[in-house]
Design an enzyme around this catalytic site. Structure first.
Site, PDB file in Angstrom:
ATOM      1  CD  GLN A   1      -9.606  -2.038  -7.100  1.00  0.00           C
ATOM      2  OE1 GLN A   1     -10.845  -2.368  -7.403  1.00  0.00           O
ATOM      3  NE2 GLN A   1      -9.492  -0.895  -6.510  1.00  0.00           N
TER       4      GLN A   1
ATOM      5  CG  ASP B   1     -11.772   6.565  -7.261  1.00  0.00           C
ATOM      6  OD1 ASP B   1     -10.985   6.685  -8.545  1.00  0.00           O
ATOM      7  OD2 ASP B   1     -12.060   5.665  -6.851  1.00  0.00           O
TER       8      ASP B   1
ATOM      9  CD  GLU C   1      -3.738   6.080  -9.545  1.00  0.00           C
ATOM     10  OE1 GLU C   1      -3.702   5.130 -10.595  1.00  0.00           O
ATOM     11  OE2 GLU C   1      -4.520   6.228  -8.752  1.00  0.00           O
TER      12      GLU C   1
ATOM     13  NE  ARG D   1      -3.777   0.616   0.588  1.00  0.00           N
ATOM     14  CZ  ARG D   1      -4.946   0.416  -0.297  1.00  0.00           C
ATOM     15  NH1 ARG D   1      -5.121   1.260  -1.259  1.00  0.00           N
ATOM     16  NH2 ARG D   1      -5.883  -0.651   0.065  1.00  0.00           N
TER      17      ARG D   1
ATOM     18  CG  HIS E   1      -2.260   3.047  -7.970  1.00  0.00           C
ATOM     19  ND1 HIS E   1      -2.657   4.164  -6.917  1.00  0.00           N
ATOM     20  CD2 HIS E   1      -3.820   2.455  -7.828  1.00  0.00           C
ATOM     21  CE1 HIS E   1      -3.744   4.096  -6.373  1.00  0.00           C
ATOM     22  NE2 HIS E   1      -4.505   3.077  -6.731  1.00  0.00           N
TER      23      HIS E   1
ATOM     24  NE  ARG F   1      -3.014  -4.239  -7.055  1.00  0.00           N
ATOM     25  CZ  ARG F   1      -3.739  -3.709  -6.152  1.00  0.00           C
ATOM     26  NH1 ARG F   1      -3.223  -2.544  -5.448  1.00  0.00           N
ATOM     27  NH2 ARG F   1      -5.014  -4.024  -5.802  1.00  0.00           N
TER      28      ARG F   1
END
Length: 319
Positions: A89, A217, A276, A71, A172, A94
């Protein structure tokens, strides 16, 4: 190679162990800037300026443990951004273990950059069950002599069955900011965006800059190659430059969502902002043998910008 030459070489690229014994690479430049890249996720987790100040946000609750993504830092979303698709997701790149790429294809030469690492991700048997395509994902992370952080991705379709594949993508990037309520983003004003908080409905951005007072978002579309993120409290501006990535995602979970994220501190939303470089609205399709390239460059520069007022430094210089 002489011992002196070896010592100098070590300054730029060091292979070592990080949290939970995970392999990581530390890049350093002569002025004192540094970056850290974990092979888990092919993920940049630290980027520091010459004063040793951290420029990326990583949550104090981040778990550096498979299968959970780390994170913070710069997770790579591939082959899917978001949860609009059949995969987990933000895809699987990642939370996979990448390898050092010992034989990368030639990059445009830049003799000034010695601090870089090449990583590669290829599909495992497990991955082919959830995404039945063969690919080579090459990633170069470079720390420039001036401290700029560059990520260059090359994704090639290596299918032997003649099939094309389609993907969406994002770097991200979690930036560390002093106080989110004192941050503004410039370069996205008047653009159309998809609002993830409203079922990806399309809107047009109003106002002369983006500021933050609640959860955001958004996926901005057809964005310029340069976006500025002004941290007024720290008198610092992040400049994000991108190539091959037409969209830009802006995200901050704010208080309620932050409390619901298990690997995120309740108040940490105040000190982070995701901006991003991405390709979301129009997915990329590659035929066998074709390659896509997407690049993001981050720099941090001092600024004495104050919400719409003239920059006093420039005024003093008569600029």
């Amino acid at each position: 190679m002489s011992s002196g030459a070896r010592e100098r070489e070590k300054v730029f690229v060091e292979h070592c162990k990080g949290a939970n014994g995970l392999d990581k690479v530390v890049l350093r430049e002569v002025r004192g800037t540094s970056a850290e890249v974990y092979l888990y996720g092919g993920q940049v987790t630290s980027w520091k300026n010459e004063y040793g100040e951290e420029l990326l946000f990583v949550s104090s609750k981040a778990t550096f443990k498979s299968p959970k993504a780390i994170r913070g830092g710069i997770p790579i979303c591939f082959p899917q951004f978001g949860s609009h698709g059949s995969l987990e997701q933000h895809g699987f790149a990642r939370n996979r273990f990448w390898s050092i790429d010992h034989d990368p294809p030639p990059f445009p030469t830049n003799s000034g950059n010695k601090a870089f690492i090449d990583l590669i991700l290829k599909p495992s048997e497990e991955d082919s069950k959830i995404w039945s395509h063969r690919y080579e994902f090459r990633l170069r992370v470079t720390l420039g002599p001036g401290g700029d952080l560059m990520l260059t991705s090359r994704i090639r379709n290596t299918n032997t069955d003649g099939k094309s594949f389609t993907f969406t993508f994002a770097y991200h990037t979690y930036l560390f900011v002093t106080d989110i309520s004192e941050v503004r983003v410039e370069g996205l004003e008047t653009l159309d965006y998809l609002d993830n908080l409203k079922g990806r409905e399309r809107f047009t951005e109003q106002g002369d800059a983006i500021t933050f007072e609640s959860e955001v978002d958004k996926i901005y579309l057809s964005t310029p190659t340069k976006i500025a993120i002004l941290d007024h409290e720290r008198k610092r501006t992040f400049v994000l430059r991108k190539d091959g990535l037409p969209d830009a995602v802006v995200w901050n979970p704010w208080d309620k969502k932050a409390k619901a994220i298990s690997d995120f501190g309740d108040d940490e939303y105040k000190h982070m902002l995701c901006v991003e470089a991405a390709c979301v609205e129009k997915p990329i399709t590659l035929k066998p043998g074709e390659e896509w390239k997407g690049r993001q460059e981050l720099s941090a520069v001092p600024s004495s910008y104050c919400s719409g007022q003239l920059d006093p430094c420039k005024v003093l210089q008569g600029g």
